[in-house]
Design a protein around this motif. Structure first.
Motif, PDB file in Angstrom:
ATOM      1  N   ASN A  97     -31.825  -0.549 -31.046  1.00 24.05           N
ATOM      2  CA  ASN A  97     -31.002  -1.607 -30.472  1.00 24.05           C
ATOM      3  C   ASN A  97     -31.348  -1.874 -29.010  1.00 24.05           C
ATOM      4  N   PHE A  98     -31.446  -0.811 -28.210  1.00 28.00           N
ATOM      5  CA  PHE A  98     -31.625  -1.053 -26.774  1.00 28.00           C
ATOM      6  C   PHE A  98     -33.067  -1.021 -26.296  1.00 28.00           C
ATOM      7  N   LEU A  99     -33.957  -0.269 -26.967  1.00 26.80           N
ATOM      8  CA  LEU A  99     -35.299  -0.078 -26.435  1.00 26.80           C
ATOM      9  C   LEU A  99     -36.125  -1.372 -26.399  1.00 26.80           C
ATOM     10  N   PRO A 100     -36.063  -2.245 -27.424  1.00 24.62           N
ATOM     11  CA  PRO A 100     -36.794  -3.519 -27.306  1.00 24.62           C
ATOM     12  C   PRO A 100     -36.300  -4.364 -26.122  1.00 24.62           C
ATOM     13  N   ARG A 101     -35.022  -4.240 -25.780  1.00 27.24           N
ATOM     14  CA  ARG A 101     -34.493  -4.964 -24.623  1.00 27.24           C
ATOM     15  C   ARG A 101     -35.106  -4.426 -23.339  1.00 27.24           C
ATOM     16  N   VAL A 102     -35.272  -3.081 -23.310  1.00 24.51           N
ATOM     17  CA  VAL A 102     -35.918  -2.462 -22.145  1.00 24.51           C
ATOM     18  C   VAL A 102     -37.337  -3.000 -22.001  1.00 24.51           C
ATOM     19  N   ALA A 103     -38.091  -3.028 -23.091  1.00 19.70           N
ATOM     20  CA  ALA A 103     -39.466  -3.528 -23.048  1.00 19.70           C
ATOM     21  C   ALA A 103     -39.505  -4.981 -22.576  1.00 19.70           C
ATOM     22  N   ALA A 104     -38.567  -5.790 -23.077  1.00 16.21           N
ATOM     23  CA  ALA A 104     -38.541  -7.202 -22.680  1.00 16.21           C
ATOM     24  C   ALA A 104     -38.218  -7.351 -21.197  1.00 16.21           C
ATOM     25  N   LEU A 105     -37.265  -6.582 -20.699  1.00 15.46           N
ATOM     26  CA  LEU A 105     -36.890  -6.659 -19.282  1.00 15.46           C
ATOM     27  C   LEU A 105     -38.015  -6.177 -18.369  1.00 15.46           C
ATOM     28  N   LEU A 106     -38.810  -5.225 -18.874  1.00 13.55           N
ATOM     29  CA  LEU A 106     -39.951  -4.730 -18.107  1.00 13.55           C
ATOM     30  C   LEU A 106     -41.201  -5.584 -18.316  1.00 13.55           C
ATOM     31  N   ASP A 107     -41.117  -6.535 -19.254  1.00 10.23           N
ATOM     32  CA  ASP A 107     -42.228  -7.420 -19.593  1.00 10.23           C
ATOM     33  C   ASP A 107     -43.451  -6.625 -20.062  1.00 10.23           C
ATOM     34  N   VAL A 108     -43.195  -5.674 -20.964  1.00  7.87           N
ATOM     35  CA  VAL A 108     -44.280  -4.905 -21.568  1.00  7.87           C
ATOM     36  C   VAL A 108     -44.100  -4.912 -23.082  1.00  7.87           C
ATOM     37  N   SER A 109     -45.179  -4.618 -23.787  1.00 12.04           N
ATOM     38  CA  SER A 109     -45.078  -4.492 -25.239  1.00 12.04           C
ATOM     39  C   SER A 109     -44.504  -3.123 -25.577  1.00 12.04           C
ATOM     40  N   MET A 110     -44.062  -2.955 -26.812  1.00  9.47           N
ATOM     41  CA  MET A 110     -43.443  -1.706 -27.243  1.00  9.47           C
ATOM     42  C   MET A 110     -44.170  -1.180 -28.475  1.00  9.47           C
ATOM     43  N   VAL A 111     -44.317   0.128 -28.553  1.00  6.15           N
ATOM     44  CA  VAL A 111     -44.859   0.764 -29.755  1.00  6.15           C
ATOM     45  C   VAL A 111     -43.695   1.449 -30.462  1.00  6.15           C
ATOM     46  N   SER A 112     -43.394   1.013 -31.669  1.00  9.51           N
ATOM     47  CA  SER A 112     -42.186   1.492 -32.340  1.00  9.51           C
ATOM     48  C   SER A 112     -42.490   2.490 -33.443  1.00  9.51           C
ATOM     49  N   ASP A 113     -41.536   3.413 -33.633  1.00 13.04           N
ATOM     50  CA  ASP A 113     -41.526   4.311 -34.796  1.00 13.04           C
ATOM     51  C   ASP A 113     -42.802   5.153 -34.900  1.00 13.04           C
ATOM     52  N   ILE A 114     -43.229   5.769 -33.805  1.00  7.55           N
ATOM     53  CA  ILE A 114     -44.471   6.537 -33.860  1.00  7.55           C
ATOM     54  C   ILE A 114     -44.260   7.835 -34.647  1.00  7.55           C
ATOM     55  N   THR A 115     -45.315   8.258 -35.320  1.00  5.66           N
ATOM     56  CA  THR A 115     -45.262   9.492 -36.115  1.00  5.66           C
ATOM     57  C   THR A 115     -46.244  10.547 -35.622  1.00  5.66           C
ATOM     58  N   ALA A 116     -47.103  10.176 -34.665  1.00  7.03           N
ATOM     59  CA  ALA A 116     -48.046  11.146 -34.087  1.00  7.03           C
ATOM     60  C   ALA A 116     -48.511  10.653 -32.730  1.00  7.03           C
ATOM     61  N   VAL A 117     -48.808  11.609 -31.851  1.00  9.02           N
ATOM     62  CA  VAL A 117     -49.355  11.304 -30.527  1.00  9.02           C
ATOM     63  C   VAL A 117     -50.811  11.742 -30.510  1.00  9.02           C
ATOM     64  N   ILE A 118     -51.717  10.790 -30.287  1.00 11.45           N
ATOM     65  CA  ILE A 118     -53.150  11.104 -30.180  1.00 11.45           C
ATOM     66  C   ILE A 118     -53.472  11.480 -28.738  1.00 11.45           C
ATOM     67  N   ASP A 119     -53.078  10.620 -27.812  1.00  9.79           N
ATOM     68  CA  ASP A 119     -53.157  10.915 -26.386  1.00  9.79           C
ATOM     69  C   ASP A 119     -52.079  10.098 -25.693  1.00  9.79           C
ATOM     70  N   ALA A 120     -52.095  10.063 -24.374  1.00 11.00           N
ATOM     71  CA  ALA A 120     -51.000   9.447 -23.619  1.00 11.00           C
ATOM     72  C   ALA A 120     -50.847   7.950 -23.878  1.00 11.00           C
ATOM     73  N   LYS A 121     -51.883   7.305 -24.389  1.00 19.87           N
ATOM     74  CA  LYS A 121     -51.817   5.868 -24.642  1.00 19.87           C
ATOM     75  C   LYS A 121     -52.077   5.495 -26.105  1.00 19.87           C
ATOM     76  N   THR A 122     -52.322   6.489 -26.944  1.00 18.81           N
ATOM     77  CA  THR A 122     -52.699   6.224 -28.329  1.00 18.81           C
ATOM     78  C   THR A 122     -51.765   6.955 -29.286  1.00 18.81           C
ATOM     79  N   PHE A 123     -51.284   6.216 -30.288  1.00 14.91           N
ATOM     80  CA  PHE A 123     -50.250   6.762 -31.172  1.00 14.91           C
ATOM     81  C   PHE A 123     -50.498   6.292 -32.607  1.00 14.91           C
ATOM     82  N   GLU A 124     -49.903   7.015 -33.556  1.00 12.97           N
ATOM     83  CA  GLU A 124     -49.925   6.581 -34.948  1.00 12.97           C
ATOM     84  C   GLU A 124     -48.539   6.117 -35.356  1.00 12.97           C
ATOM     85  N   ARG A 125     -48.509   5.083 -36.191  1.00 16.84           N
ATOM     86  CA  ARG A 125     -47.231   4.595 -36.724  1.00 16.84           C
ATOM     87  C   ARG A 125     -47.465   4.051 -38.135  1.00 16.84           C
TER      88      ARG A 125
END
Length: 310
Positions: A97-125
């Protein structure tokens, strides 16, 4: 890099989804701050400070934050965002509910529902109802993530010694107000955090059969009760029982599916369970492809027998 984790709680205790999110955060960076936003939530902040891996807890205590209204939480997170490279929350109803609003207010894209962290900028979903996994890389300077709690182990709830710092930011945006809530009460474990789940499908044909067959088995096992969307849509059980892509994502140690054919949407919600047992009269049912144990039998015979032997 410093990671800010939003803590999911009810103003009294920290939810298990937060512990899983802290584990995901620890795979990004070792400097982790946890935000506890609520009202009279000092006990939650103290609990968060004890979680292993947490370096600092920020406590925003304000009556306007008591019910986690997205219109109040999002501006608060944005005010705090400047010091952080990553902003992470559990992919729960509140986080979604709130996190997409945070992304919009910060004017950045969002990566949702990640299931693994590859590195600090790369994720699996997961994509396509969980039938495929996408590897996503973010080029944003500030990364906003939601975490699927069932994909990560819970961080140890004790062993940490973080400091708790009160922050005075945040308040009532005046855009929404809390009216009330109706919560289902049960002596059984919460569905998304239960170690054992017993679910029924449309084949049970009525709510009375859930009471007659599923409830005794769940009680014997100390399990949570679940259901397929078809069973929920038919009115057999309340919609908070629904497991699947449009319901709750579960990954218990044992998942027992009774009379569930295994539509793609249902499998997306439970296929990460450690052990899956299916009871069905159709050996060609899709759920057979993910089941560790498949019993081709009539549930009206098999379930009472199983319950009596426990």
């Amino acid at each position: 890099m410093t990671v800010l984790v939003y803590a999911e709680h009810d103003n009294q205790e920290l939810k298990s989804a937060t512990l899983a999110t802290i584990t995901a955060a620890s795979q990004i960076d070792s400097d982790i701050h946890v935000l506890v936003a609520g009202s009279n939530a000092q006990a939650v902040a103290d609990s968060a400070a004890q979680v292993a891996g947490v370096n600092k807890v920020l406590l925003a205590d304000n009556p306007a934050l008591a019910n986690a209204l997205a219109e109040n939480i999002a501006p608060l997170v944005v005010e705090l965002a400047g010091a952080y490279s990553h902003i992470i929350a559990p992919a729960t109803t509140t986080g979604k509910n709130f996190l997409p609003r945070v992304a919009a207010l910060l004017d950045v894209s969002m990566v949702s529902d990640i299931t693994a962290v590859i590195d600090a900028k790369t994720f699996e979903r997961p994509i396509y109802a969980g039938n495929a996994t996408a590897t996503v890389q973010s080029a944003e300077d500030k990364i906003v993530l939601s975490v699927r709690g069932t994909a990560f182990d819970s961080a140890p709830a004790t062993g940490g010694s973080a400091s708790v710092e009160s922050v005075s930011v945040g308040g009532d945006s005046g855009k929404s107000s809390f009216v009330g809530e109706e919560l289902a009460k049960s002596d059984r474990p919460e569905l998304t955090s239960a170690n054992i789940v017993v679910s029924g499908g449309r084949a049970l044909a009525s709510g009375e059969n859930f009471t007659k067959y599923i409830e005794p088995l769940a009680d014997k096992l100390g399990a949570a009760m679940g259901a397929s969307r078809a069973a929920v849509d038919a009115g057999f059980v309340p919609n908070d029982f629904q497991v699947g892509q449009t319901g709750k994502i579960v990954a218990p140690n044992l998942y027992i599916a009774v009379g569930i054919s295994g539509a793609i949407q249902h499998l997306a919600g439970m296929k990460d369970s450690k052990t899956i047992v299916a009871i069905n009269t159709d050996p060609e049912a899709p759920i057979a492809s993910v089941a560790d144990y498949f019993l081709e039998a009539d549930y009206q015979v098999a379930v009472p027998e199983l319950t009596s032997k426990l």
